[in-house]
Design a protein around this motif. Sequence first.
Motif, PDB file in Angstrom:
ATOM      1  N   GLN A  26       0.826  -1.205   0.000  1.00 27.21           N
ATOM      2  CA  GLN A  26       0.000   0.000   0.000  1.00 27.21           C
ATOM      3  C   GLN A  26       0.863   1.258   0.000  1.00 27.21           C
ATOM      4  O   GLN A  26       0.549   2.238  -0.684  1.00 27.21           O
ATOM      5  N   ASP A  27       1.961   1.225   0.752  1.00 27.92           N
ATOM      6  CA  ASP A  27       2.885   2.365   0.756  1.00 27.92           C
ATOM      7  C   ASP A  27       3.513   2.559  -0.623  1.00 27.92           C
ATOM      8  O   ASP A  27       3.663   3.693  -1.095  1.00 27.92           O
ATOM      9  N   LYS A  32       0.949   4.080  -2.957  1.00 28.72           N
ATOM     10  CA  LYS A  32       0.802   5.522  -2.738  1.00 28.72           C
ATOM     11  C   LYS A  32       1.964   6.295  -3.359  1.00 28.72           C
ATOM     12  O   LYS A  32       1.773   7.374  -3.939  1.00 28.72           O
ATOM     13  N   SER A  33       3.166   5.749  -3.243  1.00 27.98           N
ATOM     14  CA  SER A  33       4.338   6.401  -3.845  1.00 27.98           C
ATOM     15  C   SER A  33       4.233   6.419  -5.362  1.00 27.98           C
ATOM     16  O   SER A  33       4.557   7.429  -6.009  1.00 27.98           O
ATOM     17  N   GLU A  45       1.474   6.344  -7.105  1.00 28.99           N
ATOM     18  CA  GLU A  45       0.415   7.288  -7.471  1.00 28.99           C
ATOM     19  C   GLU A  45       0.918   8.726  -7.380  1.00 28.99           C
ATOM     20  O   GLU A  45       0.630   9.555  -8.262  1.00 28.99           O
ATOM     21  N   ALA A  46       1.666   9.022  -6.324  1.00 28.18           N
ATOM     22  CA  ALA A  46       2.208  10.368  -6.159  1.00 28.18           C
ATOM     23  C   ALA A  46       3.158  10.720  -7.295  1.00 28.18           C
ATOM     24  O   ALA A  46       3.154  11.847  -7.815  1.00 28.18           O
ATOM     25  N   THR A  99      -1.164  -1.347  -8.879  1.00 20.23           N
ATOM     26  CA  THR A  99      -2.606  -1.437  -8.679  1.00 20.23           C
ATOM     27  C   THR A  99      -3.084  -2.875  -8.854  1.00 20.23           C
ATOM     28  O   THR A  99      -3.932  -3.359  -8.099  1.00 20.23           O
TER      29      THR A  99
END
Length: 344
Positions: free
Chosen positions: A77-78, A81-82, A84-85, A125
């Motif tokens: 999950q981390d 998020k990275s 996606e950022a 994803t």
Amino acid sequence: MVSNNNESKSRYFSQIKGRSMLVQSMLAILFITPLIAGAAPAEQRPVIPNPGEDLKLTQGLSAERFFGARLEQTQCQDELKSAEAKYLSDKKELSDSISAKNPAEISDRLEEKMDQSRKVLLAKTEICGPCATQDLEKKIVITNKKEYWYLTDGSCFIGHHKDEATLNQIFEQAVARLKNIKRYPGKSGGFKALLEFSEIDMETGELLPPKEKIDANPFFGFAGVRGPVALGLPVGFWYVFKNIFESKEKENFKEFVMRFETVKKPANFPTPELKIHAASGTESATLQREVLLLQGMWYVNNLGYFRYYTAADFTLTIPFGVDFARNTLLDTVLTLSEDSSQKE
């Protein structure tokens, strides 16, 4: 099969008239000569699945439970998020470059950078994100010829930790998005792989001006889709289709289903030229190929669930396009869920 290939050869080479003999030879090898897919038994043509959650993908679990379990994968999950950022940062950098009216070559490089970060995001994803796809399925169907069907089926669930009002808003925005013809092509900020999408007058063959809301049900349309790059050449698949949609509601549970299948093109239909449109305005040609047999379905509900299914006969095996097909499907269904969850 031989007769069909000869007709395809004549039609296809007429579209690329003026290209070098080397390029024509490459295309003949790629598109005219089918690769034999072993001794796989012939199957029946695929049918559009029943609307609803994809229980094959979730192994019988509800989408909420299946995708909810992914939230427990802390490290992944981390990383998600990275990723996606990074993608959003690259997307903003491209947007800023376009706004600043930088030279096209600069923005084109930034778009390539953004596309690469999008691929990383899609890969992550698929592992632990809100979307997943079934393994690409291939079917060999024997009718009066041999058909090579490729099936893709992908789902997203973004309903975790959202109240009823928010979920209903997401649902309504998804339905409005799917009925908005203007928003489909990638060049209009729509689905990246979709080069063209227009409604057709089946009597005249005329492509109608894009609308923000589909009125006719069913409606007939033309779609051009970006395919994989083969031997360094981008392919553009196109087809004419019939689209039917319906809405259902029972005890506050809302569903929207859109089904589409290919139909015979109008006799006087002038096939538009498919081009890849970069954000900078740069255009590049594709090598066009008509798809005669294709079907698909969009399904969304007000629990935060999205599903997109497609199946098409490409008349030959496409070993180089498997990863491209899955990425295209995943990007498309993820794009709808992203757009639908944005606050207006």
